[in-house]
Design an enzyme around this catalytic site. Structure first.
Site, short mmCIF file in Angstrom:
data_model
loop_
_atom_site.label_atom_id
_atom_site.label_comp_id
_atom_site.label_asym_id
_atom_site.label_seq_id
_atom_site.Cartn_x
_atom_site.Cartn_y
_atom_site.Cartn_z
N ARG A 58 123.87 46.92 59.36
CA ARG A 58 125.41 46.90 58.78
C ARG A 58 124.80 45.83 58.16
NH1 ARG A 58 128.47 43.22 61.95
NH2 ARG A 58 130.69 44.82 62.99
N HIS A 107 120.94 26.72 56.61
CA HIS A 107 120.29 27.67 57.06
C HIS A 107 119.29 28.24 57.72
CE1 HIS A 107 117.20 30.64 55.88
NE2 HIS A 107 117.63 31.86 56.23
N ARG A 127 112.21 34.83 63.10
CA ARG A 127 112.05 36.50 63.58
C ARG A 127 110.28 37.20 64.25
NH1 ARG A 127 112.63 35.07 58.62
NH2 ARG A 127 111.04 35.30 57.14
N GLY A 135 120.36 52.53 58.36
CA GLY A 135 122.00 52.13 59.54
C GLY A 135 122.14 50.66 60.21
N ASN A 163 116.47 30.69 59.96
CA ASN A 163 116.45 32.16 60.35
C ASN A 163 114.86 32.21 61.06
OD1 ASN A 163 114.28 34.87 59.85
ND2 ASN A 163 116.46 35.56 59.62
#
Length: 359
Positions: A318, A163, A167, A316, A165
């Protein structure tokens, strides 16, 4: 004469405009080949603001997505990535790339999201609980968040799950000041322990950190072991890597360069391990143990993971992309305990007591 001069100038201007348009088309074609899909903010906008850190970060996450997807696709030629661009009506959108049911990867997802709008009250509360003092204007906090996130679940139990990530987050407070920070990390979750792989993985990440400051790797390695901790099981999710959050010093540029080094280390820290083991033979018992370990992965992601929680609290957002990290298959058996001194017991020992892999 004056008219002739005007005609010449007009002709020259037209030629230059045509050249500029051709150059732009070429650049656009090249960028499209570089990425998995057109960027969320649009190529023109990114080019116009190319000196701004937000644009440079968006280009970095797009490049990282493409690099990782191409490296994975090269190892699993029978499968291909479904590329799904989506929009968020509150602002922004993303690109989800998912490969499912390949020969090598059971499920591999690499997501990019670039979202903006107003922070929900729950999301702001979550941030304040981490010590962020956020001064809202009429209860509103404009934010911008972008990142690349990936989870790779291989078929073979001798190939670890990985994994990563990276950001960037920006919030505008009531008085117009902007708070910003970076976060991210890369970590490995093997079903069975292979010391050589663990050392390779950690050494590659340490080299990326050491380019910036030798104090970073030990600090972020410990943070990773502490963060990916399944409290109710008393074990880590995997054998760690690096993890950091709320990083806002020494300067925006320096932190960005550090994040860039970490993102560039993803392919070299993981792909050699996949190549080494993807054709290893395995038994039904080893596959079963992989499924049980995947169950632990799911427990961590749904109970503790901050990114999953933040995504689920963002209006909103996803859901399919947030839950892309979950494996295609997993298993929960009642009171399963591996035999003492088995290969299964060996990995549990490391998950309960993290090791130093690089010294």
């Amino acid at each position: 004469g004056a008219l002739g001069g005007l005609g010449l100038a007009l002709g020259l201007w037209r030629r230059q405009a045509a050249l500029a348009a051709a150059r732009e088309n070429e650049e656009e074609k090249e960028l499209r080949q570089r990425f998995m899909a057109p960027p969320v903010s649009g190529l023109r906008e990114l080019r116009r603001r190319r000196r701004e850190l937000r644009s440079r970060m968006e280009l970095l996450i797009m490049e990282t997505q493409a690099e990782v997807c191409r490296a994975l696709a090269a190892l699993d030629p029978g499968a291909s990535f479904a590329v799904d661009s989506w929009e968020r009506k509150e602002g922004g959108g993303g690109i989800s790339c998912v490969l499912q049911d390949g020969d090598v990867f059971e499920k591999a997802g690499v997501n990019v999201s670039v979202v903006s709008g107003l922070l929900s009250e729950e999301a702001a509360r979550q941030m304040r609980s981490r010590g962020k003092s956020l001064k809202a204007k009429d209860g509103k906090l404009p934010f911008c968040a972008m990142g690349v996130s990936s989870v790779i679940h291989p078929k073979n139990p001798h190939v670890p799950t990985m994994h990563f990530n990276y950001r960037y987050f920006e919030i505008e407070e009531a008085d117009g000041t902007k708070q910003w920070w970076f976060g991210g990390g890369t970590d490995l979750t093997p079903t069975y322990l292979n010391e050589e792989d663990a050392v390779h993985f950690h050494k590659t990440l340490k080299e990326a950190c050491d380019k910036h400051d030798p104090k970073l790797y030990p600090k972020y390695k410990k943070w990773c072991d502490d963060y990916f901790y399944i409290k109710h099981r008393g074990e880590r999710r995997g054998i760690g890597g690096i993890f950091f959050d709320d990083m806002d010093s020494p300067s925006k540029e320096e932190v960005f360069q550090f994040v860039k080094s970490c993102a560039k280390a993803v392919v070299p820290c993981y792909i050699p391990i996949v190549k080494k083991h993807c054709h290893d033979s395995f038994t039904p018992e080893e596959k079963l143990w992989q499924q049980l370990r995947r169950g632990r992965y799911v427990e961590f992601n749904l109970v503790y993971d901050r990114g999953t929680k933040f995504g689920l609290l963002t209006p909103g957002s996803r859901i399919e992309s947030i839950l892309m990290s979950l494996p295609l298959t997993a298993r929960w058996e009642y009171m399963h305990t591996p035999p003492e001194s088995s290969k299964e017991a060996e990995i549990l020992e490391v998950l309960r007591n993290p090791k130093d892999w690089v010294h």
